[in-house]
Design a protein around this motif. Structure first.
Motif, PDB file in Angstrom:
ATOM      1  N   LYS A 390       0.833  -1.202   0.000  1.00 55.12           N
ATOM      2  CA  LYS A 390       0.000   0.000   0.000  1.00 55.12           C
ATOM      3  C   LYS A 390       0.873   1.260   0.000  1.00 55.12           C
ATOM      4  O   LYS A 390       0.563   2.249  -0.659  1.00 55.12           O
ATOM      5  CB  LYS A 390      -0.930  -0.013   1.210  1.00 55.12           C
ATOM      6  CG  LYS A 390      -1.999   1.058   1.140  1.00 55.12           C
ATOM      7  CD  LYS A 390      -2.833   1.083   2.390  1.00 55.12           C
ATOM      8  CE  LYS A 390      -3.779   2.265   2.358  1.00 55.12           C
ATOM      9  NZ  LYS A 390      -4.369   2.501   3.672  1.00 55.12           N
ATOM     10  N   LYS A 395      -2.841  -1.421  -3.417  1.00 54.31           N
ATOM     11  CA  LYS A 395      -3.654  -1.908  -2.310  1.00 54.31           C
ATOM     12  C   LYS A 395      -3.975  -3.394  -2.482  1.00 54.31           C
ATOM     13  O   LYS A 395      -3.819  -3.951  -3.570  1.00 54.31           O
ATOM     14  CB  LYS A 395      -4.955  -1.103  -2.239  1.00 54.31           C
ATOM     15  CG  LYS A 395      -4.741   0.369  -1.949  1.00 54.31           C
ATOM     16  CD  LYS A 395      -6.073   1.086  -1.900  1.00 54.31           C
ATOM     17  CE  LYS A 395      -5.843   2.541  -1.507  1.00 54.31           C
ATOM     18  NZ  LYS A 395      -7.094   3.273  -1.395  1.00 54.31           N
ATOM     19  N   TYR A 414      -9.746  -7.478   2.561  1.00 52.87           N
ATOM     20  CA  TYR A 414     -10.287  -6.597   3.617  1.00 52.87           C
ATOM     21  C   TYR A 414     -11.141  -7.329   4.652  1.00 52.87           C
ATOM     22  O   TYR A 414     -12.021  -6.767   5.260  1.00 52.87           O
ATOM     23  CB  TYR A 414     -11.072  -5.428   2.998  1.00 52.87           C
ATOM     24  CG  TYR A 414     -10.199  -4.631   2.060  1.00 52.87           C
ATOM     25  CD1 TYR A 414      -9.056  -3.998   2.563  1.00 52.87           C
ATOM     26  CD2 TYR A 414     -10.470  -4.547   0.709  1.00 52.87           C
ATOM     27  CE1 TYR A 414      -8.218  -3.290   1.713  1.00 52.87           C
ATOM     28  CE2 TYR A 414      -9.634  -3.850  -0.151  1.00 52.87           C
ATOM     29  CZ  TYR A 414      -8.507  -3.219   0.360  1.00 52.87           C
ATOM     30  OH  TYR A 414      -7.674  -2.534  -0.467  1.00 52.87           O
ATOM     31  N   LEU A 417     -11.506  -7.898   9.630  1.00 50.24           N
ATOM     32  CA  LEU A 417     -11.327  -6.453   9.731  1.00 50.24           C
ATOM     33  C   LEU A 417     -10.128  -6.059  10.577  1.00 50.24           C
ATOM     34  O   LEU A 417      -9.647  -4.929  10.484  1.00 50.24           O
ATOM     35  CB  LEU A 417     -12.592  -5.815  10.322  1.00 50.24           C
ATOM     36  CG  LEU A 417     -13.891  -6.110   9.553  1.00 50.24           C
ATOM     37  CD1 LEU A 417     -15.093  -5.561  10.301  1.00 50.24           C
ATOM     38  CD2 LEU A 417     -13.834  -5.551   8.152  1.00 50.24           C
ATOM     39  N   GLU A 420      -5.024  -5.056   8.572  1.00 51.77           N
ATOM     40  CA  GLU A 420      -5.004  -3.991   7.579  1.00 51.77           C
ATOM     41  C   GLU A 420      -4.653  -4.564   6.206  1.00 51.77           C
ATOM     42  O   GLU A 420      -3.776  -5.432   6.087  1.00 51.77           O
ATOM     43  CB  GLU A 420      -3.925  -2.983   8.013  1.00 51.77           C
ATOM     44  CG  GLU A 420      -3.980  -1.664   7.318  1.00 51.77           C
ATOM     45  CD  GLU A 420      -2.770  -0.802   7.698  1.00 51.77           C
ATOM     46  OE1 GLU A 420      -2.412   0.045   6.905  1.00 51.77           O
ATOM     47  OE2 GLU A 420      -2.199  -1.020   8.780  1.00 51.77           O
ATOM     48  N   GLU A 421      -5.324  -4.082   5.175  1.00 50.53           N
ATOM     49  CA  GLU A 421      -5.061  -4.538   3.788  1.00 50.53           C
ATOM     50  C   GLU A 421      -4.974  -6.066   3.717  1.00 50.53           C
ATOM     51  O   GLU A 421      -4.025  -6.648   3.197  1.00 50.53           O
ATOM     52  CB  GLU A 421      -3.774  -3.911   3.243  1.00 50.53           C
ATOM     53  CG  GLU A 421      -3.849  -2.406   3.058  1.00 50.53           C
ATOM     54  CD  GLU A 421      -4.905  -1.948   2.053  1.00 50.53           C
ATOM     55  OE1 GLU A 421      -4.995  -2.526   0.971  1.00 50.53           O
ATOM     56  OE2 GLU A 421      -5.646  -0.995   2.387  1.00 50.53           O
ATOM     57  N   GLU A 471     -18.008   0.264  -8.189  1.00 47.07           N
ATOM     58  CA  GLU A 471     -18.662  -0.248  -6.979  1.00 47.07           C
ATOM     59  C   GLU A 471     -19.409   0.855  -6.240  1.00 47.07           C
ATOM     60  O   GLU A 471     -20.462   0.623  -5.669  1.00 47.07           O
ATOM     61  CB  GLU A 471     -17.621  -0.838  -6.025  1.00 47.07           C
ATOM     62  CG  GLU A 471     -17.038  -2.149  -6.497  1.00 47.07           C
ATOM     63  CD  GLU A 471     -15.995  -2.662  -5.529  1.00 47.07           C
ATOM     64  OE1 GLU A 471     -16.351  -2.966  -4.375  1.00 47.07           O
ATOM     65  OE2 GLU A 471     -14.810  -2.731  -5.911  1.00 47.07           O
ATOM     66  N   VAL A 472     -18.806   2.053  -6.243  1.00 49.85           N
ATOM     67  CA  VAL A 472     -19.437   3.161  -5.520  1.00 49.85           C
ATOM     68  C   VAL A 472     -20.746   3.546  -6.203  1.00 49.85           C
ATOM     69  O   VAL A 472     -21.789   3.689  -5.565  1.00 49.85           O
ATOM     70  CB  VAL A 472     -18.489   4.370  -5.471  1.00 49.85           C
ATOM     71  CG1 VAL A 472     -19.123   5.500  -4.679  1.00 49.85           C
ATOM     72  CG2 VAL A 472     -17.162   3.968  -4.858  1.00 49.85           C
ATOM     73  N   ALA A 475     -23.387   1.052  -5.543  1.00 43.87           N
ATOM     74  CA  ALA A 475     -23.958   1.096  -4.195  1.00 43.87           C
ATOM     75  C   ALA A 475     -24.801   2.348  -3.993  1.00 43.87           C
ATOM     76  O   ALA A 475     -25.845   2.304  -3.349  1.00 43.87           O
ATOM     77  CB  ALA A 475     -22.841   1.029  -3.157  1.00 43.87           C
ATOM     78  N   ARG A 476     -24.333   3.472  -4.533  1.00 38.93           N
ATOM     79  CA  ARG A 476     -25.047   4.730  -4.289  1.00 38.93           C
ATOM     80  C   ARG A 476     -26.256   4.880  -5.181  1.00 38.93           C
ATOM     81  O   ARG A 476     -27.304   5.333  -4.771  1.00 38.93           O
ATOM     82  CB  ARG A 476     -24.119   5.921  -4.525  1.00 38.93           C
ATOM     83  CG  ARG A 476     -23.203   6.175  -3.351  1.00 38.93           C
ATOM     84  CD  ARG A 476     -22.379   7.432  -3.594  1.00 38.93           C
ATOM     85  NE  ARG A 476     -21.292   7.504  -2.629  1.00 38.93           N
ATOM     86  CZ  ARG A 476     -20.194   8.211  -2.821  1.00 38.93           C
ATOM     87  NH1 ARG A 476     -20.032   8.900  -3.933  1.00 38.93           N
ATOM     88  NH2 ARG A 476     -19.252   8.237  -1.911  1.00 38.93           N
TER      89      ARG A 476
ATOM     90  N   VAL B  38     -20.408   4.934   0.906  1.00 38.57           N
ATOM     91  CA  VAL B  38     -21.616   4.906   0.076  1.00 38.57           C
ATOM     92  C   VAL B  38     -22.879   5.245   0.851  1.00 38.57           C
ATOM     93  O   VAL B  38     -23.904   5.561   0.264  1.00 38.57           O
ATOM     94  CB  VAL B  38     -21.786   3.541  -0.630  1.00 38.57           C
ATOM     95  CG1 VAL B  38     -20.653   3.320  -1.611  1.00 38.57           C
ATOM     96  CG2 VAL B  38     -21.845   2.386   0.343  1.00 38.57           C
ATOM     97  N   VAL B  61     -17.442   0.670   0.494  1.00 37.61           N
ATOM     98  CA  VAL B  61     -17.410  -0.497  -0.390  1.00 37.61           C
ATOM     99  C   VAL B  61     -16.738  -1.677   0.295  1.00 37.61           C
ATOM    100  O   VAL B  61     -16.932  -2.818  -0.089  1.00 37.61           O
ATOM    101  CB  VAL B  61     -16.714  -0.189  -1.734  1.00 37.61           C
ATOM    102  CG1 VAL B  61     -17.591   0.706  -2.591  1.00 37.61           C
ATOM    103  CG2 VAL B  61     -15.349   0.443  -1.535  1.00 37.61           C
TER     104      VAL B  61
END
Lengths: 485, 126
Positions: A390, A395, A414, A417, A420-421, A471-472, A475-476, B38, B61
């Motif tokens: 990263k 990433k 990911y 949780l 990290e990475e 992806e954003v 989702a949005r 999001v 995401v």
């Protein structure tokens, strides 16, 4: 080679084109307006007008771009994407299994009931538990069933103060979601420096308000909770129950049994451990297994055996009730039954031995360049970090995308949780050393690329029909129809 | 990179205090770790939030994460722009991406929080 974009089948539509020619009508025609009430008639039905060859080519093109375990290595951690032997499929398609109807009288489906009863016995033996319900149709529904059993147990004792369920901070997201759905509060237990449950923290959290602890063993870091017996004693001394998330059973088949570790209730994922198809929305199966004292709470119906006769018992006053129409996903059970019978006890142990060996082999080859935060022997999977990558602008997600270019499915990223990475790699037992070596080589190659040309890796993949999906945006502002806005 | 007009929590929220009102948001480090946000779930004005307890969640995401309140008190204002534009949290985490304003019950709770130097060290050790 970059694959071309495939249009939607609706875009292939041409007015008047057809896949079949219907025979002449040989009965008197009547007008649909006379036959149906007005509200029952659709004025538009936007189906594509395409030829048979259009359909064949379209779906063949789509199938060719599938990355599945049938086409490539699929190291998707936590998901156990092992190869499903074709013989299980053949057996589940035998007419004796496919032609039974759930409403047939019991006397006429004794064979199906025998198979279900025996599968329950096998799963109970593998789990070290006393009773099994095959009814839940997914892992998450198995969890729901299991935690409803936990709630019903406390309620039966009028122990109403137990309102909180403990989950480790490494747990599958479904665990707290399930407990919350059943109406419990959630409290998170931190992990210690070995990546397992912090016993001292647990001690401080246990009390008369705790209904249970949900634990995955081995946990989501692929590490065996070596303190499990101690954890169990502590949880039981506090009057709470211990739930086992059986998602990682592939690591311990025939080696260690949740029942012997003092778990009270657990679920299996037949579609992970017992080699029934996985993904694409199922059908799956998430049977639960319990100790004797929780048996009265299992979902109905329960399969009972009197002499040589099997029957379905609905008369269980303390049962949590039904979770699904009829008896669960029967043909999935048939496949799991076939798998268990084919392998036998020795084969089961070899499954886990090879799953663990394969994961440790990859980990030992990669951990110098993809560090493993909890550096111990792993079980069937391990979690590495791309933290160093990263810093170079690459990433975990980019590494996963670059693997697609190299012909592999991406690992889980990911999750858990607490790393990290995170890159979570689970090879399963079904892969050859050559395949594992090819994957290791690809990961080494990506590491080299991340040093020499990080920007290139950060924009992978290049060989797939679509490079990066939005992806954003999805989702949005999800677009849920192909017919305009 | 770490503004010094705010105080920080170990769970990567920040709080900026003026006239007994605490404006709360998540840090630049947190938004970077979460990735593209999001959706945000925030409490209604009038809700009482408690220090160290969840007052809402952010959905990225990658994951859904709880938002933990640095202080105890009543929510007096919620950033309504976030409903249509959650990306403000990614773009200006310390500015237009703020989350809620709380009327604090107990200003001594601020003493438990980190200043920018301590938070910088904390993030580096993560």
């Amino acid at each position: 080679m970059k694959q071309r974009q495939e249009p939607l089948i609706f875009d292939l539509s041409r007015e008047g084109r057809m896949g079949t020619t219907l025979p002449e009508v040989d009965v008197p025609e009547i007008s649909i307006e006379n036959a149906l009430p007005e509200g029952g008639i659709r004025k538009d039905l936007p189906l594509p007008s395409v030829s048979e060859l259009d359909v064949i080519r379209h779906f063949t093109h789509l199938s060719e771009r599938q990355i599945s375990v049938d086409s490539s290595f699929y190291p998707l951690g936590s998901c156990t994407m092992k190869y499903n032997p074709r013989v299980n499929e053949r057996i589940s398609r035998l007419p004796g299994f496919t032609s039974v109807h759930p409403l047939q009288p019991e006397e006429t489906v004794q064979g199906a009931l025998t198979l279900m009863y025996e599968l329950e016995r096998y799963l109970a033996e593998i789990a070290g538990m006393d009773a099994v319900s095959l009814q839940p149709v997914a892992g998450a529904q198995g969890e729901l069933a299991g935690m409803m059993v936990v709630r019903a147990y406390h309620q039966s004792r009028e122990d109403d103060a137990r309102t909180t369920v403990l989950v480790p901070d490494s747990s599958h997201g479904t665990n707290p979601a399930t407990a919350a759905r059943v109406g419990f509060q959630i409290a998170k237990i931190p992990s210690n420096e070995r990546g397992t449950v912090d016993i001292d923290a647990l001690k401080g959290m246990l009390g008369p308000n705790i209904a249970g602890l949900m634990l995955t063993n081995p946990n989501t870091l692929g590490l065996f909770e070596t303190d499990v017996v101690k954890i169990c004693e502590m949880v039981h001394d506090a009057g709470a129950l211990l739930y086992c998330d059986g998602a990682n059973m592939n690591a311990i088949l025939g080696k260690a049994r949740p029942g012997d570790m003092c778990f009270d209730v657990m679920h299996f994922n037949l579609h992970k451990t017992f080699s029934t198809p996985h993904g694409g929305g199922g059908p799956g199966a998430g049977p639960i297994a319990v100790k004797d004292f929780l048996k009265p709470f299992l979902p109905v119906p329960v399969i009972e055996k009197d002499g040589n006769r099997y029957w379905l018992n609905y008369d269980k006053p303390q049962s949590i009730g039904r979770l699904h129409s009829f008896y669960g996903n029967f043909l999935v059970m048939v496949k799991a039954f076939a798998y268990i019978r084919m392998l036998g006890a020795e084969g089961m142990r070899e499954v886990s031995e090879n799953a663990v060996l394969n994961a440790n082999y990859i980990m030992s080859k990669l951990k110098d360049i993809y560090p493993v935060p909890y550096d111990r022997y792993c079980m069937h999977e391990f979690v590495a970090t791309a933290k160093e990558h990263k810093k170079r602008g690459v990433k975990a997600l980019d590494i996963a995308k670059r693997l697609l270019d190299m012909g592999f499915h991406a690992p889980t990223v990911y999750f858990p949780l607490i790393v990290e990475e995170a890159l979570m790699i689970e090879p399963t037992e079904t892969e050859s050393k050559e395949t594992l070596d090819a994957f290791i080589q690809a990961m080494i190659e990506i590491d080299r690329e991340s040093r020499e040309d990080p920007d290139m890796v950060a924009h992978a993949p290049y060989n797939t029909p679509i490079t990066r999906v939005d992806e954003v945006g999805a989702a949005r502002k999800p677009k849920l129809t192909c017919f305009g806005e | 990179m770490y503004p010094d007009d705010v105080k920080y929590t170990e769970s990567h929220e920040w709080v900026r205090v003026a006239d007994g009102l605490a404006t709360i948001g998540i840090t630049d480090y947190a938004q970077e770790e979460l990735g593209d946000i999001v959706n945000v779930e925030l409490p209604e004005p009038g809700t009482v939030v408690r220090a160290h307890e969840a007052f809402g969640s952010v959905d990225s995401v990658k994951a859904v994460s709880d938002l933990l309140s640095p202080v105890t008190g009543e929510v007096v204002e919620v950033n309504e722009d976030l409903e249509g534009s959650p990306e403000l949290i990614n773009q200006e985490p310390y500015g237009t991406g703020w989350l809620i304003i709380v009327r604090m019950d107990d200003t001594s709770e601020l003493n438990e929080l980190m200043d920018s130097e301590a938070y910088e060290r904390f993030v580096e050790a993560e």
